[in-house]
Design an enzyme around this catalytic site. Structure first.
Site, PDB file in Angstrom:
ATOM      1  N   HIS A  80      -6.691 -16.704   9.067  1.00  0.00           N
ATOM      2  CA  HIS A  80      -5.539 -16.209   9.485  1.00  0.00           C
ATOM      3  C   HIS A  80      -5.368 -15.223  10.734  1.00  0.00           C
ATOM      4  O   HIS A  80      -6.271 -14.875  11.241  1.00  0.00           O
ATOM      5  CB  HIS A  80      -5.741 -14.759   8.662  1.00  0.00           C
ATOM      6  CG  HIS A  80      -5.900 -15.252   7.022  1.00  0.00           C
ATOM      7  ND1 HIS A  80      -4.887 -15.606   6.244  1.00  0.00           N
ATOM      8  CD2 HIS A  80      -6.876 -15.103   6.271  1.00  0.00           C
ATOM      9  CE1 HIS A  80      -5.054 -15.779   5.201  1.00  0.00           C
ATOM     10  NE2 HIS A  80      -6.329 -15.498   5.202  1.00  0.00           N
ATOM     11  N   CYS A 112     -10.049 -14.752  -1.591  1.00  0.00           N
ATOM     12  CA  CYS A 112     -10.616 -15.658  -0.181  1.00  0.00           C
ATOM     13  C   CYS A 112     -11.941 -15.725  -0.273  1.00  0.00           C
ATOM     14  O   CYS A 112     -12.444 -16.801   0.358  1.00  0.00           O
ATOM     15  CB  CYS A 112      -9.702 -15.131   0.786  1.00  0.00           C
ATOM     16  SG  CYS A 112      -8.091 -15.676   0.996  1.00  0.00           S
ATOM     17  N   CYS A 175       0.808  10.233 -16.806  1.00  0.00           N
ATOM     18  CA  CYS A 175       1.149  10.155 -15.581  1.00  0.00           C
ATOM     19  C   CYS A 175       2.395  10.819 -15.291  1.00  0.00           C
ATOM     20  O   CYS A 175       2.511  11.917 -14.387  1.00  0.00           O
ATOM     21  CB  CYS A 175       1.106   8.853 -14.760  1.00  0.00           C
ATOM     22  SG  CYS A 175      -0.184   7.652 -15.690  1.00  0.00           S
ATOM     23  N   HIS A 179       3.201  13.809 -12.370  1.00  0.00           N
ATOM     24  CA  HIS A 179       3.930  13.312 -11.069  1.00  0.00           C
ATOM     25  C   HIS A 179       5.349  12.903 -10.997  1.00  0.00           C
ATOM     26  O   HIS A 179       5.921  12.593 -10.061  1.00  0.00           O
ATOM     27  CB  HIS A 179       3.085  11.916 -10.682  1.00  0.00           C
ATOM     28  CG  HIS A 179       1.705  12.207 -10.406  1.00  0.00           C
ATOM     29  ND1 HIS A 179       1.376  12.882  -9.538  1.00  0.00           N
ATOM     30  CD2 HIS A 179       0.542  11.630 -10.862  1.00  0.00           C
ATOM     31  CE1 HIS A 179      -0.196  12.852  -9.190  1.00  0.00           C
ATOM     32  NE2 HIS A 179      -0.493  12.042 -10.063  1.00  0.00           N
ATOM     33  N   CYS A 220      -7.431  10.807 -12.064  1.00  0.00           N
ATOM     34  CA  CYS A 220      -6.453  11.200 -12.690  1.00  0.00           C
ATOM     35  C   CYS A 220      -6.615  10.946 -14.292  1.00  0.00           C
ATOM     36  O   CYS A 220      -6.268  11.619 -15.031  1.00  0.00           O
ATOM     37  CB  CYS A 220      -5.142  10.347 -12.278  1.00  0.00           C
ATOM     38  SG  CYS A 220      -4.362  10.991 -10.623  1.00  0.00           S
TER      39      CYS A 220
HETATM   40  C1  HEC Z   1      -3.010  16.716 -15.052  1.00  0.00           C
HETATM   41  C2  HEC Z   1      -2.397  16.174 -13.864  1.00  0.00           C
HETATM   42  C3  HEC Z   1      -2.213  14.643 -13.406  1.00  0.00           C
HETATM   43  C4  HEC Z   1      -2.075  13.662 -14.434  1.00  0.00           C
HETATM   44  C5  HEC Z   1      -1.714  13.491 -15.893  1.00  0.00           C
HETATM   45  C6  HEC Z   1      -2.116  12.481 -13.258  1.00  0.00           C
HETATM   46  N1  HEC Z   1      -2.447  12.863 -11.985  1.00  0.00           N
HETATM   47 FE1  HEC Z   1      -2.594  11.653 -10.600  1.00  0.00          FE
HETATM   48  N2  HEC Z   1      -2.948  13.183  -9.314  1.00  0.00           N
HETATM   49  C7  HEC Z   1      -2.980  14.382  -9.796  1.00  0.00           C
HETATM   50  C8  HEC Z   1      -3.729  15.478  -8.690  1.00  0.00           C
HETATM   51  C9  HEC Z   1      -3.864  16.885  -8.597  1.00  0.00           C
HETATM   52  C10 HEC Z   1      -3.484  14.645  -7.568  1.00  0.00           C
HETATM   53  C11 HEC Z   1      -3.818  14.859  -6.204  1.00  0.00           C
HETATM   54  C12 HEC Z   1      -2.631  15.676  -5.687  1.00  0.00           C
HETATM   55  C13 HEC Z   1      -1.381  14.943  -5.579  1.00  0.00           C
HETATM   56  O1  HEC Z   1      -1.115  13.951  -4.860  1.00  0.00           O
HETATM   57  O2  HEC Z   1      -0.638  15.146  -6.520  1.00  0.00           O
HETATM   58  C14 HEC Z   1      -3.046  13.318  -7.956  1.00  0.00           C
HETATM   59  C15 HEC Z   1      -2.716  12.257  -7.147  1.00  0.00           C
HETATM   60  C16 HEC Z   1      -2.495  10.841  -7.309  1.00  0.00           C
HETATM   61  C17 HEC Z   1      -2.189   9.719  -6.576  1.00  0.00           C
HETATM   62  C18 HEC Z   1      -2.390   9.829  -5.095  1.00  0.00           C
HETATM   63  C19 HEC Z   1      -1.158  10.343  -4.309  1.00  0.00           C
HETATM   64  C20 HEC Z   1      -1.568  10.335  -2.937  1.00  0.00           C
HETATM   65  O3  HEC Z   1      -0.505  10.771  -1.996  1.00  0.00           O
HETATM   66  O4  HEC Z   1      -2.581   9.940  -2.471  1.00  0.00           O
HETATM   67  C21 HEC Z   1      -1.676   8.807  -7.416  1.00  0.00           C
HETATM   68  C22 HEC Z   1      -1.231   7.502  -6.892  1.00  0.00           C
HETATM   69  C23 HEC Z   1      -1.621   9.342  -8.733  1.00  0.00           C
HETATM   70  N3  HEC Z   1      -2.061  10.523  -8.763  1.00  0.00           N
HETATM   71  C24 HEC Z   1      -1.105   8.308  -9.980  1.00  0.00           C
HETATM   72  C25 HEC Z   1      -1.350   8.885 -11.223  1.00  0.00           C
HETATM   73  C26 HEC Z   1      -1.424   8.069 -12.206  1.00  0.00           C
HETATM   74  C27 HEC Z   1      -0.989   6.459 -12.105  1.00  0.00           C
HETATM   75  C28 HEC Z   1      -1.442   8.598 -13.358  1.00  0.00           C
HETATM   76  C29 HEC Z   1      -1.526   8.202 -14.696  1.00  0.00           C
HETATM   77  C30 HEC Z   1      -2.684   7.383 -15.366  1.00  0.00           C
HETATM   78  C31 HEC Z   1      -1.726  10.140 -13.016  1.00  0.00           C
HETATM   79  N4  HEC Z   1      -1.639   9.794 -11.683  1.00  0.00           N
HETATM   80  C32 HEC Z   1      -1.838  11.073 -14.005  1.00  0.00           C
HETATM   81  C33 HEC Z   1      -2.871  14.992 -10.954  1.00  0.00           C
HETATM   82  C34 HEC Z   1      -2.801  14.100 -12.154  1.00  0.00           C
HETATM   83  C1  HEC Z   2     -10.423 -21.149   4.556  1.00  0.00           C
HETATM   84  C2  HEC Z   2      -9.471 -20.344   5.155  1.00  0.00           C
HETATM   85  C3  HEC Z   2      -9.338 -18.869   4.738  1.00  0.00           C
HETATM   86  C4  HEC Z   2     -10.386 -17.996   4.851  1.00  0.00           C
HETATM   87  C5  HEC Z   2     -11.826 -18.170   5.403  1.00  0.00           C
HETATM   88  C6  HEC Z   2      -9.804 -16.830   4.470  1.00  0.00           C
HETATM   89  N1  HEC Z   2      -8.502 -17.039   3.941  1.00  0.00           N
HETATM   90 FE1  HEC Z   2      -7.245 -15.508   3.304  1.00  0.00          FE
HETATM   91  N2  HEC Z   2      -5.909 -16.741   2.566  1.00  0.00           N
HETATM   92  C7  HEC Z   2      -6.124 -18.301   2.955  1.00  0.00           C
HETATM   93  C8  HEC Z   2      -5.016 -18.912   2.173  1.00  0.00           C
HETATM   94  C9  HEC Z   2      -4.680 -20.408   2.158  1.00  0.00           C
HETATM   95  C10 HEC Z   2      -4.099 -17.885   1.561  1.00  0.00           C
HETATM   96  C11 HEC Z   2      -2.967 -18.212   0.787  1.00  0.00           C
HETATM   97  C12 HEC Z   2      -3.064 -17.749  -0.786  1.00  0.00           C
HETATM   98  C13 HEC Z   2      -4.113 -18.552  -1.336  1.00  0.00           C
HETATM   99  O1  HEC Z   2      -3.943 -19.678  -1.743  1.00  0.00           O
HETATM  100  O2  HEC Z   2      -5.279 -18.155  -1.729  1.00  0.00           O
HETATM  101  C14 HEC Z   2      -4.787 -16.878   1.992  1.00  0.00           C
HETATM  102  C15 HEC Z   2      -4.268 -15.636   1.467  1.00  0.00           C
HETATM  103  C16 HEC Z   2      -4.836 -14.314   2.057  1.00  0.00           C
HETATM  104  C17 HEC Z   2      -4.290 -12.798   1.891  1.00  0.00           C
HETATM  105  C18 HEC Z   2      -2.928 -12.786   1.235  1.00  0.00           C
HETATM  106  C19 HEC Z   2      -1.880 -13.085   2.142  1.00  0.00           C
HETATM  107  C20 HEC Z   2      -0.347 -13.107   1.741  1.00  0.00           C
HETATM  108  O3  HEC Z   2       0.867 -13.020   2.482  1.00  0.00           O
HETATM  109  O4  HEC Z   2      -0.105 -12.584   0.424  1.00  0.00           O
HETATM  110  C21 HEC Z   2      -4.876 -12.161   2.282  1.00  0.00           C
HETATM  111  C22 HEC Z   2      -4.882 -10.551   2.472  1.00  0.00           C
HETATM  112  C23 HEC Z   2      -5.971 -12.869   2.849  1.00  0.00           C
HETATM  113  N3  HEC Z   2      -6.060 -14.065   2.516  1.00  0.00           N
HETATM  114  C24 HEC Z   2      -7.296 -12.075   3.529  1.00  0.00           C
HETATM  115  C25 HEC Z   2      -8.518 -12.786   3.865  1.00  0.00           C
HETATM  116  C26 HEC Z   2      -9.455 -12.034   4.066  1.00  0.00           C
HETATM  117  C27 HEC Z   2      -9.833 -10.640   4.255  1.00  0.00           C
HETATM  118  C28 HEC Z   2     -10.364 -12.975   4.603  1.00  0.00           C
HETATM  119  C29 HEC Z   2     -11.968 -12.912   4.842  1.00  0.00           C
HETATM  120  C30 HEC Z   2     -12.714 -11.995   3.929  1.00  0.00           C
HETATM  121  C31 HEC Z   2      -9.858 -14.213   4.170  1.00  0.00           C
HETATM  122  N4  HEC Z   2      -8.556 -14.068   3.905  1.00  0.00           N
HETATM  123  C32 HEC Z   2     -10.355 -15.582   4.367  1.00  0.00           C
HETATM  124  C33 HEC Z   2      -6.978 -18.750   3.671  1.00  0.00           C
HETATM  125  C34 HEC Z   2      -8.365 -18.556   3.718  1.00  0.00           C
END
Ligand code: HEC
Ligand code: HEC
Length: 259
Positions: A80, A112, A175, A179, A220
């Site tokens: 890549h 990969c 969630c 959110h 969460c």
């Molecule tokens: C009780 C409240 C609560 C519930 C329910 C909850 N979360 Fe959160 N979540 C938080 C808090 C607090 C944070 C940290 C502050 C923020 O970014 O909202 C957070 C952060 C996140 C973040 C990161 C946002 C960022 O900017 O990094 C994601 C993504 C997220 N929640 C998804 C989910 C999902 C999916 C669910 C359900 C499975 C869920 N949350 C349920 C309270 C909640």
């Molecule tokens: C021998 C060749 C080869 C090596 C080594 C390799 N890849 Fe790949 N990679 C591919 C091919 C081919 C694809 C296309 C999807 C598939 O068939 O797996 C791909 C797909 C991907 C994708 C998704 C790209 C997309 O556009 O969706 C990511 C991210 C990625 N590789 C990361 C990595 C990382 C990180 C490594 C090292 C740890 C790695 N690859 C090593 C061949 C390789």
């Protein structure tokens, strides 16, 4: 003042639920990154690449990217061009035809690793996986999120949407409550954001380290006193896909900094 904004977070947690009532299904009309809900200090850390601790993982990922694996197979960089990774994170999770499932970025990288490099998969939340994910996701900084939820990806998306709206845990909250309904309210020192997934992996000050989106989502779960789903659970990938769809148009921010 609306009835909602006058509720204290404690009240919300204690009695903001009427069991059985299903919350309305809604997208986010105006997506806003969690960045805007952080303090000025935290925003400053994210904005300055020299101060942002997450950049250490990006640098580490760059080293791994060019390192040849022990199997003698090619390095990531041999197959890549780094430039080709631009925008990739913004369209993940994505459906993979040969595996007939959706993969998030970590799973794609591990695929990969096992299939192209003959190496064992990196464990979830391991340093090398976080580093490579940070390195790849960083190439999508500024690239608007746009995931494909059509065709075979649709059932995974639907399952993610359902999970987002289901109540769980002893607090019986979904969630969507925190959110969408209570955005902007304070909860245990955090300002509730829309729960947008655009900055991951993030450096979280409370963790003192980098963490994946699933690590955040597990918090969460425990936040509502529910048993957290395991890392790598299919449900998490489904939820990630739904979250990324909700974030459509928001630019990538990895590695973001959060409280
Ligand atoms: C009780 C409240 C609560 C519930 C329910 C909850 N979360 Fe959160 N979540 C938080 C808090 C607090 C944070 C940290 C502050 C923020 O970014 O909202 C957070 C952060 C996140 C973040 C990161 C946002 C960022 O900017 O990094 C994601 C993504 C997220 N929640 C998804 C989910 C999902 C999916 C669910 C359900 C499975 C869920 N949350 C349920 C309270 C909640
Ligand atoms: C021998 C060749 C080869 C090596 C080594 C390799 N890849 Fe790949 N990679 C591919 C091919 C081919 C694809 C296309 C999807 C598939 O068939 O797996 C791909 C797909 C991907 C994708 C998704 C790209 C997309 O556009 O969706 C990511 C991210 C990625 N590789 C990361 C990595 C990382 C990180 C490594 C090292 C740890 C790695 N690859 C090593 C061949 C390789």
């Amino acid at each position: 003042m609306s009835w909602r904004s006058s509720l204290s977070p404690l009240l919300i947690l204690l009695c903001g639920c009427s069991p059985g009532a299903s919350p309305p299904v809604s997208g986010i009309p105006e997506p806003r990154s969690g960045y805007h809900f952080q303090s000025q200090d935290t925003q400053n850390l994210q904005d300055d690449d020299f101060a942002n601790p997450g950049m250490l993982w990006v640098d580490g990922g760059m080293v791994l990217w060019t390192e040849a694996p022990e199997t003698g197979k090619p390095a990531c960089a041999d197959c890549h061009h780094a430039a080709d990774m631009s925008g990739v994170a913004s369209r993940y999770p994505a459906y993979d035809k040969s595996l007939d499932t959706v993969l998030n970025l970590e799973a794609r990288i591990n695929h990969c690793r096992t299939e192209r490099q003959g190496e064992p998969a990196y464990p979830w939340e391991s340093e090398p996986l976080l580093s490579l994910t940070a390195y790849v996701a960083h190439q999508s900084r500024g690239v608007p999120v746009e995931v494909d939820i059509s065709g075979p990806a649709r059932p995974f998306f639907d399952a993610g949407e359902t999970y987002f709206h289901e109540r769980r845990g002893q607090m019986n909250l979904a969630c969507v409550h925190c959110h969408e309904h209570y955005v902007g309210q304070m909860l245990r020192g955090d300002k509730l954001s829309q729960g947008q997934p655009v900055g991951y992996p993030i450096y979280r000050l409370e963790w003192q380290t980098l963490g994946s989106l699933q690590r955040r989502l597990r918090f969460c779960n425990t936040g509502v006193r529910a048993e957290p789903l395991a890392f790598g659970a299919q449900t998490w990938t489904n939820v990630e896909l739904y979250l990324k769809w909700r974030a459509t148009g928001l630019p990538g921010e990895a590695p973001a900094v959060r409280r």
